[in-house]
Design an enzyme around this catalytic site. Structure first.
Site, PDB file in Angstrom:
ATOM      1  N   SER A 676     -14.532 -10.702  31.235  1.00 58.62           N
ATOM      2  CA  SER A 676     -13.077 -10.561  31.169  1.00 58.62           C
ATOM      3  C   SER A 676     -12.637  -9.309  30.423  1.00 58.62           C
ATOM      4  O   SER A 676     -11.447  -8.987  30.424  1.00 58.62           O
ATOM      5  CB  SER A 676     -12.452 -11.798  30.508  1.00 58.62           C
ATOM      6  OG  SER A 676     -12.859 -11.901  29.155  1.00 58.62           O
ATOM      7  N   LYS A 719      -5.501 -16.283  25.168  1.00 58.50           N
ATOM      8  CA  LYS A 719      -5.616 -14.846  24.909  1.00 58.50           C
ATOM      9  C   LYS A 719      -4.248 -14.223  24.635  1.00 58.50           C
ATOM     10  O   LYS A 719      -4.082 -13.445  23.678  1.00 58.50           O
ATOM     11  CB  LYS A 719      -6.290 -14.159  26.102  1.00 58.50           C
ATOM     12  CG  LYS A 719      -7.754 -14.516  26.257  1.00 58.50           C
ATOM     13  CD  LYS A 719      -8.355 -13.908  27.508  1.00 58.50           C
ATOM     14  CE  LYS A 719      -9.847 -14.258  27.621  1.00 58.50           C
ATOM     15  NZ  LYS A 719     -10.456 -13.697  28.836  1.00 58.50           N
TER      16      LYS A 719
END
Length: 821
Positions: A676, A719
């Site tokens: 990611s 996140k």
């Protein structure tokens, strides 16, 4: 919508409309009739339970907390109720081979009945048999047999005396035995006076004594035969008397259990053994009498008649120690009298002994002894004829349990063996009970990874567990809101919690969507929702609310995060104090804020990382410092390699890439995995090559492919919230935000606080589809697209990168071929 506009607030979170619920409180909702969200698993369970045949056992796979155990047990109980109760399992004495106890299967409830009948029978015989042996009839017949033996002895001696007298020899009875002495003139001549005899008298006497001794030896040879005859007659007498006593009560039991052939045969064996060991009943009575005499005052204890003949060479006290009537008891291993239908057993500690049963031992006279009464059942015995549920991980953590379970399922028999016996280490003599036929359906509960590993590594596993019930982590939200509300209401009632009002119910459903990680789905992790209801009820009680409200649910969520948030707060503190370096303003070349997720137990949170890139002349190498230091996982390394493929595909078609680039997560001291961060790493490298500063008030996440397309990642909500919390600590400026893959927008279920900040223009969420869009957001400079000749517009990001790489290539060429300069 412009591709670089921030996402609107309504795209950041699904808001559940409380008006969609037609109730005042959740206790007005009807009970949920069907299981929701697990249709595939339910179909598999129904199939696995219904189908007959070898190997059709079930493995319920899925994450813990999805309700596997409750759902499986629900269907098993429904099915089990319609099936007949299995028979009682008993063990009884094997009178021929005592080390091999016999099994006895009886209709449910009859096992304990037979056990009680046998106890009563033995108690009755403990008094009846000694009384029979104490009767005048028995004593007279006993004495007659002994008298007959003594008479035979006396007749033999009388005949010997008559012969001796005719030969002038006297038969002498001495303490040492029988002797002979000559008689002269009516007087016995002792051996020490034999010199008084004449030679003729001495010779005649010696000849007569030799003949008499020969006759006596012949009589002695007949004595053992007479003794055997006496014992046989006494034994026949005992058996006759014992049979007379035992015949009636055992006959009554045979009539009572006439339809059970195995029981009738067993009672016949009991009858024969009692008759053969009738003296034990008398010895037991005498031992009890002796104990009473020792405790009673002098003269108060009565007398007890003589016992039957004892074993030769053994005194009464020694025989008394051997007396045990346990051999006539019935060990009811499993009593199914209270079972309605087939049993459903859950074994939470599947050790070998608890699974297959065990043989216990008792310390007796300094040694460990056992008998069939000490055989203890295992879970397979209790579940025989029904269903057995076991946690697969616990089963595998217990040595030998898994292999012995497979053995039992393959052989369809239960063999009771200790761990030492299974491993071939047993050296002591113990019991070998007759195996019990096994008819059970086993259901294992475990994670998917465990199921797939067993299926891959154990070829026998697939033969025994042919049905997989795969449980979902999430269910579609569309069309299931009302059913889910009923499920939450059921959790409330089951746990004696206060009912929920509609806003609280809406809050719970929104939390379910957040746990599912998808705004279009609801979590099927029932344990998490159940915990949330319980904790919300606690806060409602603390706040004096009779109904759980929206604030109570939110307080429960906040308290959960607070309890688990020590590490998160510690990292945020280190960032705030600039121990961990994270910029949230300004622009820097070759530096970007990447986003990651940390999981501490069941709590996950996001945190930003500073990612930097550097480039220099080289041979087209891309150095992943995390991988080189062995801190990067394989998926992260794959992401970096994909980055290299993207760079070569875009800029290496006209010339070789003559650079060496380094990528690193700054200030990380543990393992890193996942791809990611590949978008952030790509942007950092392009910034370094284009000399274009990257905004530090933005953080980004996403993976890329070799064509530069941005792909979805996990943990997008955590996140974003991780970077938002840092920005909030330092003060929201209105420019800060996060960049995410466009394919992750459907997964957004952000906290209300973040959504409100976006609504007020204090924070922004951008969705991008390509590396170029991300670079344009981070730099404010157009990325640029190739023209027909393969060139990029001047002063675009891609043109500046290409120019830098061309310069690297020229310098490398000049370095290797200076004469061409």
């Amino acid at each position: 919508m412009n591709s670089f506009e921030s996402l609107p607030p309504q795209a950041l979170r699904w808001q559940c409309d409380a008006d969609a619920f037609d109730f005042d409180t959740s206790d007005q909702l009807d009970a949920l009739e069907d299981i929701i969200g697990q249709e595939r698993a339910v179909e598999a369970i129904e199939f696995g339970i219904g189908i007959e045949g070898s190997g059709y056992n079930l493995f319920a796979l899925g994450p813990m907390g999805t309700g596997k155990h409750e759902i499986v047990r629900h269907f098993l109980k429904q099915t089990a109720h319609q099936k007949p109760s299995p028979p009682d399992l008993c063990y009884v004495q094997n009178f021929e081979k005592e080390r091999q106890p016999c099994k006895l299967l009886m209709p449910a409830g009859r096992g304990m009945e037979l056990s009680e009948d046998m106890e009563n029978l033995i108690e009755d015989l403990k008094g009846a048999i000694p009384a029979a042996f104490e009767s005048e009839d028995y004593q007279s017949r006993h004495n007659a047999i002994n008298q007959e033996f003594r008479q035979k002895q006396q007749e033999a001696l009388t005949q010997l005396e008559e012969v001796a007298e005719s030969r002038d020899i006297q038969l002498l009875r001495t303490p040492e035995g029988i002797g002979f002495a000559p008689v002269v003139d009516g007087e016995v001549i002792p051996p020490d006076q034999s010199d008084q005899l004449t030679e003729e008298q001495r010779e005649r006497a010696e000849e007569a004594v030799e003949e008499l001794e020969e006759m006596f030896r012949k009589e002695l040879q007949s004595a053992p035969r007479w003794e055997r005859e006496r014992r046989e007659k006494l034994k026949e007498l005992r058996e006759e008397v014992a049979k007379t006593v035992v015949e009636a009560p055992i006959g009554e039991l045979c009539d009572k259990y006439a339809e059970l052939d195995e029981v009738v045969d067993y009672l016949g064996d009991v009858k024969e053994d009692i008759v053969d060991h009738a003296e034990y009943f008398v010895l037991a009575k005498r031992a009890e009498h002796a104990r009473m005499v020792s405790l009673a005052p002098d003269g108060e204890a009565g007398a007890l008649g003589a016992a039957p003949e004892q074993s030769q060479g053994e005194d009464e006290s020694a025989q008394a120690k051997k007396i045990s009537f346990r051999r006539y008891m019935v060990n009811v291993l499993v009593d199914n009298s209270q079972v309605d239908g087939a049993p459903v057993i859950y074994e939470d500690d599947p050790t070998l002994d608890r699974l297959l049963g065990q043989i216990e031992h008792l310390a007796q006279y300094g040694a460990l002894v056992t008998d069939f009464n000490l055989i203890q059942p295992g879970a397979l015995h209790r579940a025989n004829g029904g269903y057995l549920i076991i946690d697969a991980r616990k089963l595998l953590m217990n040595p030998l349990s898994y292999e012995q379970l497979k053995r039992a399922l393959f052989s369809e028999q239960i063999h009771i063996e200790s761990a030492k016996q299974v491993m071939g280490m047993a050296r002591t003599v113990t019991l070998d009970p007759e195996p019990i036929d096994l008819s059970v359906k086993v259901i294992l509960l475990g994670e998917r990874e465990l199921y797939y590993k067993l299926d891959q590594m154990d070829h026998e596993f697939g033969e025994l567990f042919k049905v997989a019930a795969d449980f979902n982590e999430a269910m579609p939200r569309e069309g299931n809101l009302q059913s889910y509300a009923k499920l939450v209401a059921a959790f409330s009632r089951e746990n004696d919690c206060a009912p929920l009002d509609p806003p609280a119910m809406a809050q719970v459903l929104e939390r379910a969507a957040r746990l599912a990680g998808d705004r279009d789905k609801l979590s099927t992790h029932s344990e998490s929702i159940r915990d949330l209801v319980r904790e919300a009820n606690y806060w409602a009680e603390q706040n004096g609310h009779e109904v759980i409200g929206c604030d109570d649910v939110q307080q429960a969520i906040d308290a959960q995060e607070r309890r688990a948030g020590r590490v998160k707060e510690r990292l945020e503190e280190q960032i705030e104090r600039e121990t961990l370096l994270i910029d949230t303003e300004g622009s820097v070349v070759g530096q970007v804020n990447g986003l990651s997720v940390l999981s501490i137990g069941r709590f996950a949170f996001g945190r930003p990382h500073r990612i930097t890139a550097s480039a220099r002349l080289g041979k087209g190498e891309l150095v992943d410092i995390e991988r080189e230091s062995e801190l990067g996982g394989p998926i992260h390394s794959k992401g970096v390699l994909i980055l290299g493929g993207f760079l070569g595909s875009r800029f290496g078609k006209k010339m070789p890439l003559s650079l060496t680039a380094s990528l690193v997560f700054e200030q990380t001291y543990g393992g890193i995995d996942g791809d990611s961060a590949s978008l952030a790493e790509t942007c950092a490298l392009l910034s370094e090559l284009s000399d274009a500063p990257l905004r530090q008030d933005l953080a980004l996440t996403g993976s890329i492919n070799q064509q530069g397309r941005v792909q979805a990642i996990g943990g997008v909500n955590e996140k974003i919230e991780g970077f938002f919390d840092i920005c909030k600590q330092r003060g929201l400026t209105g420019d800060q935000g996060a960049i995410i893959p466009a394919s992750n927008v459907k997964h957004l279920m952000l906290r209300e606080e973040v959504v409100n900040a976006v609504s007020e223009g204090q924070f922004h969420i951008y969705a991008v589809r390509s590396v170029d869009e991300a670079m344009q957001l981070l730099t404010g400079v157009e990325a640029g697209e190739r023209d027909d000749e393969g060139d990029y517009p001047q002063e675009t990001i891609n043109a500046r990168v290409a120019r830098t790489l061309e310069g690297f290539a020229r310098r490398v060429r000049r370095f290797h071929r200076p004469d061409e300069d």
